[in-house]
Design an enzyme around this catalytic site. Structure first.
Site, PDB file in Angstrom:
ATOM      1  N   LYS A 143       0.840  -1.201   0.000  1.00 45.32           N
ATOM      2  CA  LYS A 143       0.000   0.000   0.000  1.00 45.32           C
ATOM      3  C   LYS A 143       0.877   1.255   0.000  1.00 45.32           C
ATOM      4  CE  LYS A 143      -3.597   2.271   2.829  1.00 45.32           C
ATOM      5  NZ  LYS A 143      -4.415   2.154   4.059  1.00 45.32           N
ATOM      6  N   SER A 188      -9.306   2.339   2.894  1.00 46.33           N
ATOM      7  CA  SER A 188      -8.412   3.019   1.986  1.00 46.33           C
ATOM      8  C   SER A 188      -7.431   2.106   1.260  1.00 46.33           C
ATOM      9  CB  SER A 188      -7.620   4.090   2.753  1.00 46.33           C
ATOM     10  OG  SER A 188      -6.804   3.516   3.753  1.00 46.33           O
ATOM     11  N   SER A 233      -9.615   0.216   7.097  1.00 50.40           N
ATOM     12  CA  SER A 233      -9.011   0.347   5.768  1.00 50.40           C
ATOM     13  C   SER A 233      -8.475  -0.941   5.171  1.00 50.40           C
ATOM     14  CB  SER A 233      -7.896   1.394   5.807  1.00 50.40           C
ATOM     15  OG  SER A 233      -8.444   2.687   5.984  1.00 50.40           O
TER      16      SER A 233
END
Length: 482
Positions: A86, A161, A185
């Site tokens: 990420k 996210s 997330s």
């Protein structure tokens, strides 16, 4: 095995194929890079693809394996397996944007500690995955970046996210991915994309060398297609680093080993109503009900529970707002983050520590309230996945209200620091995945992983993969216009 089947083979199985010399690290890496090149223009799951570096690493690993003195039994667990990171975790020499367009050319000077551990486990890093701006919204639609789309239906969001990581794994662009979770997330995109997602306990994974996140609310996690893969990546990332503000002792058994154990009969609480939001959408509520039915048939004691997170909302808003003040001029942020930044700067100086104190008090109470229950089974989201851009035209205050209601089951367990795992739990009539989360006692990842693996064996949800019919560019164009 054809290339598509190989792309959807579990990460642990891919590692075994490499050890057995059925496929080389270079061939496996090239396969995934080819899929990224073919499919990711439609998904937008990667911010940065590290193709040259990945090929160079894979070549070196292939040569290492081919050496006469090579001992495949001594290789690290995931030798040669592709992974995605990420774009919140720095990788040296690669941009780290945090979803902020202004930072697209900011190059990280060192690896995050967890990235070092990932490298030591033998992974080949394919690139950095898309995220929402500063991670504050549960869908990756950052200003200045194309939105990340759901591989099951391009008209819908992948969730966020860590949405880029989830979309990439679901579409077979990488075998497994790292994500971060400060309010859902990891869990949200795992549910949206039909995957397994683990949010670790506070203190399980070091935040070195950058420091802790949000008073310990932000933790790392894993996203995968199987419980075993997600558990094994958690094993890789876990561990104390000198100076960590929070830490946990290592569990008596590895997290991967926990997937092979049948848990004793447990007390399992469940709820589909969460105050002050109300009852989850019927499809999300039914996913919880069907999951606990399976657990009851497996011998566990099932009992309904009442959940009321009303007191958490106001102090959580204060903490959420504080995350936005990262030194980026307001004009370069999206409208939601501009609102959060404005509200944060209007608060008195004591608001943040007072909010943290309040949340710590509430966390103690919540953990005590459910101390007699081994596992909680809850929705991940209060209604199914939303369309890309569905809330884009709303006023920022209304968008924030919608977000709070949608993700209500997730942030409380960042406050308490408890571990949680998301597993697939069926599909909507439109073919979009549904998920449920299992929440454990503090530090009890092995328990929820064992239960999740038990559920995985008893169901077949993880055997489904996106049809990927949208790789036909005409179909892609039609989907984007909806």
């Amino acid at each position: 095995m054809n290339s598509t089947d190989l792309a959807f083979t579990s990460a642990l199985e891919q590692a075994q194929l490499i050890r057995n010399k059925v496929i080389s690290p270079l061939e496996l890496t090239q396969l995934h890079l080819d899929r990224i090149q073919t499919l990711d223009a439609s998904l937008n799951s990667f911010f940065t693809v590290m193709a040259e570096r990945a090929i160079a690493e894979a070549k070196a690993k292939t040569e290492q394996l081919a050496a006469p003195q090579a001992d495949s039994s001594s290789l690290p667990t995931f030798f040669g397996v592709p992974i995605a990171i990420k774009d919140f975790a720095p990788v040296a020499g690669v941009p780290c944007t945090y979803g902020i367009h202004l930072l697209k050319k900011r190059i990280a000077t060192e690896d995050a500690g967890l990235v070092t551990r990932i490298r030591q486990a033998g992974f080949t890093i394919l690139g950095k995955t898309a995220t929402s701006e500063i991670g504050t919204s549960p869908y990756p639609e950052s200003r200045g970046f194309p939105p990340t789309r759901n591989p099951w239906n391009l008209s819908y969001t992948s969730g966020g996210s860590s949405g880029g990581s989830a979309a990439a794994v679901a579409a077979g662009l990488c075998a497994i991915a790292q994500g971060g979770d400060a309010g859902g997330s990891v869990r949200i995109p795992a549910a949206c994309c039909g995957l397994v997602g683990i949010k670790a306990s506070r203190g399980r994974i070091s935040s070195a060398p950058l420091g802790e996140k949000l008073g310990g609310f932000g933790v790392e996690g894993s996203i995968a297609r199987t419980v075993a893969d997600a558990a094994a990546l958690l094993d890789v990332m876990s561990g104390y680093v000198l100076g960590d503000p929070y830490w946990l002792p290592s569990p008596p058994t590895s997290f991967l080993e926990a997937t092979k154990q049948s848990p004793a009969n447990l007390r399992i609480g469940f709820a589909a109503t969460i105050q002050p939001v109300g009852t989850a959408h019927p499809l999300c509520a039914q996913a919880v009900v069907e999951t606990v039915k399976v657990l009851e048939n497996l011998g566990h004691l099932i009992e309904p529970i009442d959940l009321d997170f009303s007191e958490l909302i106001d102090p959580l808003k204060i903490i959420w707002q504080a995350t936005v003040d990262v030194g980026v001029p307001r004009i370069f942020l999206g409208k939601l983050n501009r609102l959060l930044l404005k509200r944060s700067r209007s608060l008195p100086s004591g608001a943040y520590p007072q909010a943290m104190m309040k949340l710590n008090q509430l966390a103690r109470r919540l953990i005590a309230d459910f101390n007699e229950v081994d596992v909680l089974v809850l929705p991940v989201l209060m209604h199914p996945t939303i369309r890309v851009g569905e809330w884009a035209k709303l006023r920022a205050a209304k968008e924030l209200e919608n977000i709070i209601r949608w993700i209500a089951p997730c942030p409380p367990f960042n406050v308490t620091g408890q571990p949680a795992i998301v597993i697939p739990a069926g599909f909507t009539p439109d073919g979009l995945p549904l998920g449920v989360q299992l929440v454990g006692r503090p530090g009890a990842e092995t328990t929820i992983i064992a239960v999740a693996a038990q559920l995985e064996r008893a169901t077949s949800w993880n055997q489904h993969h996106p049809p990927l019919h949208w790789q036909d560019q005409k179909a892609v164009g039609a989907a984007k216009l909806k």
